[in-house]
Design a protein around this motif. Structure first.
Motif, mmCIF file in Angstrom:
data_model
loop_
_atom_site.group_PDB
_atom_site.id
_atom_site.type_symbol
_atom_site.label_atom_id
_atom_site.label_comp_id
_atom_site.label_asym_id
_atom_site.label_seq_id
_atom_site.Cartn_x
_atom_site.Cartn_y
_atom_site.Cartn_z
ATOM 1 N N ARG A 10 0.834 -1.193 0.000
ATOM 2 C CA ARG A 10 0.000 0.000 0.000
ATOM 3 C C ARG A 10 0.872 1.248 0.000
ATOM 4 O O ARG A 10 1.824 1.351 0.783
ATOM 5 C CB ARG A 10 -0.915 -0.001 1.238
ATOM 6 N N ILE A 11 0.533 2.188 -0.870
ATOM 7 C CA ILE A 11 1.255 3.459 -0.962
ATOM 8 C C ILE A 11 0.289 4.579 -0.593
ATOM 9 O O ILE A 11 -0.747 4.757 -1.227
ATOM 10 C CB ILE A 11 1.817 3.689 -2.377
ATOM 11 N N GLY A 12 0.632 5.315 0.451
ATOM 12 C CA GLY A 12 -0.255 6.365 0.937
ATOM 13 C C GLY A 12 -0.400 7.523 -0.036
ATOM 14 O O GLY A 12 0.575 7.963 -0.651
ATOM 15 N N ILE A 13 -1.641 7.996 -0.166
ATOM 16 C CA ILE A 13 -1.897 9.182 -0.998
ATOM 17 C C ILE A 13 -2.575 10.277 -0.181
ATOM 18 O O ILE A 13 -2.867 11.346 -0.709
ATOM 19 C CB ILE A 13 -2.755 8.842 -2.238
ATOM 20 N N GLY A 14 -2.806 10.039 1.109
ATOM 21 C CA GLY A 14 -3.407 11.049 1.965
ATOM 22 C C GLY A 14 -4.901 11.232 1.726
ATOM 23 O O GLY A 14 -5.483 10.643 0.815
ATOM 24 N N ARG A 15 -5.516 12.047 2.581
ATOM 25 C CA ARG A 15 -6.955 12.288 2.515
ATOM 26 C C ARG A 15 -7.261 13.457 1.583
ATOM 27 O O ARG A 15 -6.407 14.298 1.315
ATOM 28 C CB ARG A 15 -7.494 12.618 3.910
ATOM 29 N N PRO A 16 -8.511 13.510 1.077
ATOM 30 C CA PRO A 16 -8.902 14.642 0.212
ATOM 31 C C PRO A 16 -8.804 15.973 0.950
ATOM 32 O O PRO A 16 -8.981 16.051 2.169
ATOM 33 C CB PRO A 16 -10.366 14.329 -0.139
ATOM 34 N N LEU A 17 -8.525 17.020 0.201
ATOM 35 C CA LEU A 17 -8.516 18.367 0.748
ATOM 36 C C LEU A 17 -9.948 18.758 1.139
ATOM 37 O O LEU A 17 -10.915 18.185 0.622
ATOM 38 C CB LEU A 17 -7.974 19.353 -0.283
ATOM 39 N N PRO A 18 -10.105 19.727 2.030
ATOM 40 C CA PRO A 18 -11.450 20.190 2.396
ATOM 41 C C PRO A 18 -12.249 20.604 1.152
ATOM 42 O O PRO A 18 -11.742 21.332 0.295
ATOM 43 C CB PRO A 18 -11.175 21.393 3.292
ATOM 44 N N GLY A 19 -13.462 20.089 1.043
ATOM 45 C CA GLY A 19 -14.310 20.411 -0.100
ATOM 46 C C GLY A 19 -14.114 19.503 -1.300
ATOM 47 O O GLY A 19 -14.870 19.585 -2.267
ATOM 48 N N TRP A 20 -13.112 18.618 -1.240
ATOM 49 C CA TRP A 20 -12.855 17.694 -2.345
ATOM 50 C C TRP A 20 -13.600 16.386 -2.099
ATOM 51 O O TRP A 20 -13.658 15.903 -0.977
ATOM 52 C CB TRP A 20 -11.360 17.389 -2.460
ATOM 53 N N THR A 21 -14.132 15.795 -3.163
ATOM 54 C CA THR A 21 -14.700 14.455 -3.054
ATOM 55 C C THR A 21 -13.572 13.428 -3.177
ATOM 56 O O THR A 21 -12.463 13.747 -3.625
ATOM 57 C CB THR A 21 -15.722 14.183 -4.172
ATOM 58 N N VAL A 22 -13.872 12.198 -2.786
ATOM 59 C CA VAL A 22 -12.888 11.123 -2.922
ATOM 60 C C VAL A 22 -12.497 10.939 -4.386
ATOM 61 O O VAL A 22 -11.313 10.774 -4.715
ATOM 62 C CB VAL A 22 -13.441 9.807 -2.335
ATOM 63 N N VAL A 23 -13.484 10.966 -5.280
ATOM 64 C CA VAL A 23 -13.209 10.787 -6.709
ATOM 65 C C VAL A 23 -12.288 11.888 -7.225
ATOM 66 O O VAL A 23 -11.311 11.616 -7.948
ATOM 67 C CB VAL A 23 -14.525 10.757 -7.523
ATOM 68 N N ASN A 24 -12.573 13.140 -6.863
ATOM 69 C CA ASN A 24 -11.709 14.241 -7.292
ATOM 70 C C ASN A 24 -10.288 14.046 -6.787
ATOM 71 O O ASN A 24 -9.307 14.332 -7.488
ATOM 72 C CB ASN A 24 -12.253 15.580 -6.778
ATOM 73 N N HIS A 25 -10.182 13.563 -5.553
ATOM 74 C CA HIS A 25 -8.871 13.384 -4.930
ATOM 75 C C HIS A 25 -8.052 12.310 -5.643
ATOM 76 O O HIS A 25 -6.906 12.555 -6.038
ATOM 77 C CB HIS A 25 -9.068 13.003 -3.457
ATOM 78 N N VAL A 26 -8.639 11.118 -5.827
ATOM 79 C CA VAL A 26 -7.854 10.002 -6.376
ATOM 80 C C VAL A 26 -7.559 10.183 -7.862
ATOM 81 O O VAL A 26 -6.589 9.604 -8.377
ATOM 82 C CB VAL A 26 -8.533 8.638 -6.126
ATOM 83 N N LEU A 27 -8.360 10.986 -8.556
ATOM 84 C CA LEU A 27 -8.143 11.184 -9.990
ATOM 85 C C LEU A 27 -7.376 12.471 -10.296
ATOM 86 O O LEU A 27 -7.264 12.875 -11.454
ATOM 87 C CB LEU A 27 -9.479 11.172 -10.747
ATOM 88 N N ALA A 28 -6.834 13.097 -9.255
ATOM 89 C CA ALA A 28 -6.007 14.292 -9.439
ATOM 90 C C ALA A 28 -4.534 13.917 -9.353
ATOM 91 O O ALA A 28 -4.168 12.949 -8.677
ATOM 92 C CB ALA A 28 -6.338 15.325 -8.376
ATOM 93 N N PRO A 29 -3.668 14.671 -10.034
ATOM 94 C CA PRO A 29 -2.235 14.413 -9.892
ATOM 95 C C PRO A 29 -1.757 14.757 -8.484
ATOM 96 O O PRO A 29 -2.452 15.439 -7.717
ATOM 97 C CB PRO A 29 -1.601 15.369 -10.921
ATOM 98 N N PHE A 30 -0.572 14.296 -8.140
ATOM 99 C CA PHE A 30 0.008 14.654 -6.857
ATOM 100 C C PHE A 30 0.433 16.113 -6.851
ATOM 101 O O PHE A 30 0.790 16.686 -7.887
ATOM 102 C CB PHE A 30 1.221 13.764 -6.555
ATOM 103 N N THR A 31 0.395 16.717 -5.687
ATOM 104 C CA THR A 31 0.862 18.088 -5.553
ATOM 105 C C THR A 31 2.381 18.118 -5.708
ATOM 106 O O THR A 31 3.058 17.091 -5.600
ATOM 107 C CB THR A 31 0.489 18.664 -4.177
ATOM 108 N N ALA A 32 2.915 19.310 -5.934
ATOM 109 C CA ALA A 32 4.367 19.457 -6.059
ATOM 110 C C ALA A 32 5.068 19.027 -4.775
ATOM 111 O O ALA A 32 6.197 18.538 -4.806
ATOM 112 C CB ALA A 32 4.711 20.913 -6.391
#
Length: 208
Positions: A130-152
């Motif tokens: 398992r590789i951690g990707i962290g929790r969604p930002l406030p106001g973000w849905t799970v789908v938006n979070h997992v389908l977004a690129p990683f932050t810088a």
């Protein structure tokens, strides 16, 4: 023969998204092992290699994440593979970005790709990386979070996690998952006998 399956979504539009860290690790392992040819079989991209004397299959299901089991189930049936020969690499929102966990079994924990695999293989006794990707930002849905690129900020953490996991996956193949868990999982820090008032709480060390 070990089957190392990285989970993700096919297509260039998903290539750098958080949900595709499983693909990223399998691609990094393929590069390290000199795999250049991928075959299309069982709704998956399949590459063959060896780690030591052990033959391995590198697998990237092309079914989209939620139907990963439709590729992995038939593949295991065809090769008559035992569950202990399956290693699944996937993202995990429940641990911070870049943190890793290796487990020898477990429930889906809300992960749709793992849910699909469990539905097709009927048992939870297979290794998870398992590789951690962290929790969604406030106001973000799970789908938006997992389908977004990683932050810088998180992108280098993920690169480091993948590099850290390459020998860990090889350890699972050469030895076993218990050895890999012991050597590569983050170690819990020992609590001090008397923490100073107002001091920081002890947490878990983070690898990668």
């Amino acid at each position: 023969m070990k089957i190392i399956a990285g989970l993700g979504n096919p297509g260039s539009e998903y290539a750098k998204t958080k949900h595709n860290v499983g693909f990223m690790l399998v691609d990094a392992l393929a590069e390290k092992l000199g795999v250049t040819e991928w075959k299309d079989r069982f709704d998956a991209k399949i590459g063959e290699a060896r780690i030591g004397t052990e033959k391995i299959l590198l697998v990237k299901p092309q079914t989209y994440m939620n139907e990963s089991g439709q590729a992995i189930g038939p593949l295991m049936n065809f090769y008559k593979s035992a569950l202990e020969d399956l290693i699944v690499v996937h993202d995990d929102m429940d641990i911070p970005a870049g943190t890793i966990r290796i487990r020898k079994k477990g429930s889906a924990g809300g992960h749709n790709g793992i849910k699909s695999i469990l539905a097709h293989v009927g048992d939870e006794h297979f290794a998870r990386v398992r590789i951690g990707i962290g929790r969604p930002l406030p106001g973000w849905t799970v789908v938006n979070h997992v389908l977004a690129p990683f932050t810088a900020e998180d992108e280098p953490k993920i690169r480091e996690a993948i590099a850290y996991l390459l020998p860990a996956v090889e350890c699972i193949v050469r030895d076993d998952v218990d050895m890999a868990m012991n050597q590569y999982n983050p170690k819990k820090q020992k609590k001090k006998k008397a923490a100073p008032a107002g001091g920081e709480k002890e947490g878990e060390a983070v690898n990668a």
